[in-house]
Write a protein that holds these residues in place. Structure first.
Motif, mmCIF file in Angstrom:
data_model
loop_
_atom_site.group_PDB
_atom_site.id
_atom_site.type_symbol
_atom_site.label_atom_id
_atom_site.label_comp_id
_atom_site.label_asym_id
_atom_site.label_seq_id
_atom_site.Cartn_x
_atom_site.Cartn_y
_atom_site.Cartn_z
ATOM 1 N N UNK A 227 0.854 -1.195 0.000
ATOM 2 C CA UNK A 227 0.000 0.000 0.000
ATOM 3 C C UNK A 227 0.889 1.244 0.000
ATOM 4 N N UNK A 228 0.307 2.362 -0.423
ATOM 5 C CA UNK A 228 1.042 3.627 -0.388
ATOM 6 C C UNK A 228 0.107 4.750 0.051
ATOM 7 N N UNK A 229 0.650 5.660 0.858
ATOM 8 C CA UNK A 229 -0.056 6.876 1.267
ATOM 9 C C UNK A 229 0.679 8.072 0.677
ATOM 10 N N UNK A 230 -0.034 8.907 -0.058
ATOM 11 C CA UNK A 230 0.537 10.132 -0.608
ATOM 12 C C UNK A 230 0.220 11.273 0.351
ATOM 13 N N UNK A 231 1.267 11.754 1.013
ATOM 14 C CA UNK A 231 1.117 12.770 2.054
ATOM 15 C C UNK A 231 1.849 14.054 1.691
ATOM 16 N N UNK A 232 1.986 14.297 0.387
ATOM 17 C CA UNK A 232 2.633 15.544 -0.042
ATOM 18 C C UNK A 232 1.622 16.679 -0.033
ATOM 19 N N UNK A 233 2.096 17.928 -0.026
ATOM 20 C CA UNK A 233 1.170 19.063 -0.138
ATOM 21 C C UNK A 233 0.378 18.997 -1.441
ATOM 22 N N UNK A 234 -0.821 19.548 -1.401
ATOM 23 C CA UNK A 234 -1.674 19.556 -2.575
ATOM 24 C C UNK A 234 -0.981 20.208 -3.767
ATOM 25 N N UNK A 235 -0.231 21.280 -3.521
ATOM 26 C CA UNK A 235 0.455 21.964 -4.610
ATOM 27 C C UNK A 235 1.455 21.085 -5.325
ATOM 28 N N UNK A 246 7.193 16.615 -8.714
ATOM 29 C CA UNK A 246 6.000 16.011 -9.287
ATOM 30 C C UNK A 246 6.150 14.505 -9.445
ATOM 31 N N UNK A 247 5.035 13.799 -9.397
ATOM 32 C CA UNK A 247 5.039 12.337 -9.464
ATOM 33 C C UNK A 247 4.275 11.870 -10.697
ATOM 34 N N UNK A 248 4.792 10.823 -11.328
ATOM 35 C CA UNK A 248 4.106 10.187 -12.446
ATOM 36 C C UNK A 248 3.599 8.817 -12.004
ATOM 37 N N UNK A 249 2.321 8.555 -12.260
ATOM 38 C CA UNK A 249 1.707 7.286 -11.896
ATOM 39 C C UNK A 249 1.672 6.358 -13.110
ATOM 40 N N UNK A 250 2.015 5.104 -12.878
ATOM 41 C CA UNK A 250 2.002 4.082 -13.918
ATOM 42 C C UNK A 250 1.180 2.887 -13.414
ATOM 43 N N UNK A 251 -0.054 2.669 -13.889
ATOM 44 C CA UNK A 251 -0.790 3.491 -14.849
ATOM 45 C C UNK A 251 -1.349 4.744 -14.181
ATOM 46 N N UNK A 252 -1.810 5.712 -14.969
ATOM 47 C CA UNK A 252 -2.392 6.929 -14.392
ATOM 48 C C UNK A 252 -3.617 6.620 -13.530
ATOM 49 N N UNK A 253 -3.892 7.501 -12.587
ATOM 50 C CA UNK A 253 -5.106 7.394 -11.761
ATOM 51 C C UNK A 253 -5.978 8.603 -12.113
ATOM 52 N N UNK A 254 -6.581 8.529 -13.272
ATOM 53 C CA UNK A 254 -7.190 9.672 -13.942
ATOM 54 C C UNK A 254 -8.221 10.400 -13.080
ATOM 55 N N UNK A 255 -9.157 9.660 -12.491
ATOM 56 C CA UNK A 255 -10.229 10.299 -11.718
ATOM 57 C C UNK A 255 -9.671 11.060 -10.534
ATOM 58 N N UNK A 256 -8.713 10.459 -9.830
ATOM 59 C CA UNK A 256 -8.125 11.114 -8.669
ATOM 60 C C UNK A 256 -7.250 12.298 -9.077
ATOM 61 N N UNK A 257 -6.542 12.171 -10.191
ATOM 62 C CA UNK A 257 -5.712 13.285 -10.649
ATOM 63 C C UNK A 257 -6.561 14.473 -11.089
ATOM 64 N N UNK A 258 -7.715 14.209 -11.682
ATOM 65 C CA UNK A 258 -8.632 15.296 -12.036
ATOM 66 C C UNK A 258 -9.183 15.964 -10.777
ATOM 67 N N UNK A 396 -11.351 8.450 -1.014
ATOM 68 C CA UNK A 396 -11.611 7.059 -1.382
ATOM 69 C C UNK A 396 -10.344 6.488 -2.015
ATOM 70 N N UNK A 397 -9.742 5.455 -1.445
ATOM 71 C CA UNK A 397 -8.482 4.926 -1.995
ATOM 72 C C UNK A 397 -8.658 4.333 -3.387
ATOM 73 N N UNK A 398 -7.575 4.309 -4.139
ATOM 74 C CA UNK A 398 -7.566 3.707 -5.468
ATOM 75 C C UNK A 398 -7.310 2.213 -5.318
ATOM 76 N N UNK A 399 -8.315 1.406 -5.601
ATOM 77 C CA UNK A 399 -8.200 -0.057 -5.513
ATOM 78 C C UNK A 399 -7.613 -0.519 -4.181
ATOM 79 N N UNK A 400 -7.992 0.178 -3.118
ATOM 80 C CA UNK A 400 -7.498 -0.161 -1.770
ATOM 81 C C UNK A 400 -5.974 -0.261 -1.736
ATOM 82 N N UNK A 401 -5.320 0.532 -2.586
ATOM 83 C CA UNK A 401 -3.856 0.464 -2.708
ATOM 84 C C UNK A 401 -3.202 1.834 -2.560
#
Length: 437
Positions: A227-235, A246-258, A396-401
């Motif tokens: 599991x991973x927790x992203x605890x960086x500032x919103x900016x 900045x972080x790149x997700x593989x694969x993207x997490x489109x809904x959360x990134x929007x 809401x977590x992404x795929x409980x991950x």
């Protein structure tokens, strides 16, 4: 092996609280922090070998906040009242906190009748047009920009209405020896329970699938977890993957990134000036102001750096300046020296000094341009009209991950505070503990 049950990106208040809770629950935790220190937007600076400290980031406990005060009491860290009188300097006159904003009651009444959310700038132009309400519009803009560090063209009327109805102006505290004492407590407790914290570890790429995460840092090291927790500032989350931090997700997490892009993140610059004496308390200033300013805690003005405060009730020669919102964003690319000069000129204008007189009275100074820093990129969150729905997605977590935490996910009245970050950290830890049982 760089392997853990849970990876946490960011060792600010939210990330450290999550790490503290998870490690205490028996989870193997690794925290990756991009900077060379913990604390994030909490940064207590100690001057040399002396015991004197300066808060370059978060400074106040804004109210009798249960999570913050609960952790301070648990850690045995003392805190002291920091309530003080508010003054305003305008057109050569100092007025105390008897100063009031004309038509404020009418503003609150119209906000209470508002049925559909909109931004505060548009609301003010529609409901309070013309010269009659010019000062009210200016006061609201200054408050939203200064206190909330928000862009009035984006800030939610509903959120501001909630904030203004829940203000507790009398309860203010400062932590003895600084906020970083609390951050150190959380970090040390995490380590005592087997957690690891790595500094200068800039997360760059996150490769993931359900219950499996690999994080690659800028120096090529890979960390593994379920599991991973992203605890960086919103900016920082709003920054593109190709930008520093900045972080790149593989694969993207489109809904959360929007959803991340739909939330508001403020701009701020803080200026801390240490003088040879607290000249705002002396007889010359009393004669100039026509009253004693010894009880002055906060000073609001129309100067280039508009907001200032002292260390009252502690006697101190430190004078702190603050500018937020679009005006801070506009100064983002100035050098520290240029911002210092603007700060000194603002103080000189208020207290009737020449800027050269002030320069020779400075013992030390710090300009903290949080908006220009790549691992903060601003101050703290504020609600846009779209923020409530975006917050629901991000809570809401992404795929409980993939889990998110930070002050921008807080639902209560103390938004944008350390309390918000601590609460979010506790909440995400609880969510993870429950999901793993």
């Amino acid at each position: 092996m760089n392997t853990a049950d849970i990876l946490i990106i960011g060792a600010g208040a939210a990330g450290l609280t999550a790490a503290y809770e998870l490690a205490n629950a028996g989870k193997k935790v690794i925290v990756l922090e991009a900077q060379d220190r913990i604390g994030g937007r909490i940064h207590t600076h100690h001057e040399g070998a002396s015991s004197k400290h300066i808060e370059l980031g978060a400074e106040f406990v804004h109210g009798d906040l249960p999570v913050t005060l609960g952790l301070l009491n648990e850690a045995g860290i003392k805190y002291n009242p920091a309530s003080a009188s508010m003054y305003r300097y305008d057109q050569g006159k100092f007025t105390t906190n008897e100063y009031f904003i004309e038509h404020w009651d009418l503003l609150i009444d119209k906000l209470n009748k508002l049925k559909q959310d909109t931004n505060i700038n548009g609301f003010m132009l529609k409901e309070f047009p013309g010269d009659k309400y010019k000062e009210l519009r200016a006061s609201v803009r200054q408050f939203v920009s200064g206190y909330d560090t928000a862009d009035p063209q984006k800030a939610s009327c509903f959120a501001l209405r909630k904030e203004w109805q829940n203000e507790d102006e009398n309860a203010q505290h400062r932590i003895e020896d600084g906020y970083c004492r609390l951050m150190n407590y959380l970090a040390n407790e995490c380590k005592a329970n087997g957690g690891e914290i790595y500094l200068n570890a800039i997360a760059k790429d996150i490769y993931w699938e359900p219950d499996k995460v690999n994080v690659i840092t800028a120096d090529g090291i890979t960390y593994h977890a379920g599991k991973i927790i992203l605890a960086m500032p919103l900016g920082v989350l709003q920054a593109g993957g190709g930008e520093k931090g900045g972080i790149t997700f593989h694969p993207p997490i489109k809904t959360h990134q929007e959803a991340i892009q739909q939330m508001g993140f403020g701009a701020v610059i803080k200026i801390v000036l240490e003088f040879d004496e607290a000249f705002w308390e002396n007889k010359q200033t009393e004669a100039m102001a026509g009253k004693s300013l010894k009880s002055m805690g906060y000073l609001f003005s129309e100067e280039d750096i508009p907001t200032w405060w002292t260390q009252f009730p502690n006697r101190s020669t430190i004078f702190t300046g603050w500018i937020g919102g679009p005006d801070a964003e506009a100064k983002k690319d100035l050098s520290d020296n240029e911002i210092l000069v603007q700060g000194l000129q603002s103080v000189a204008n208020i207290f009737k000094f020449s800027i050269d007189e002030l320069k020779v009275r400075i013992k030390s100074w710090h300009v903290v341009n949080w908006t220009a820093k790549p691992f903060s990129r601003g101050s703290y969150a504020y609600d846009t009209v779209d923020a409530p729905s975006a917050r629901g997605i991000l809570n809401t977590p992404v795929d409980n991950t993939i889990f998110f935490t930070g002050e921008y996910l807080y639902e209560g009245a103390a938004m944008g505070t350390v309390e918000a970050a601590l609460t979010s950290g506790k909440n995400v830890a609880k969510l993870l503990i429950n999901s793993c049982t």
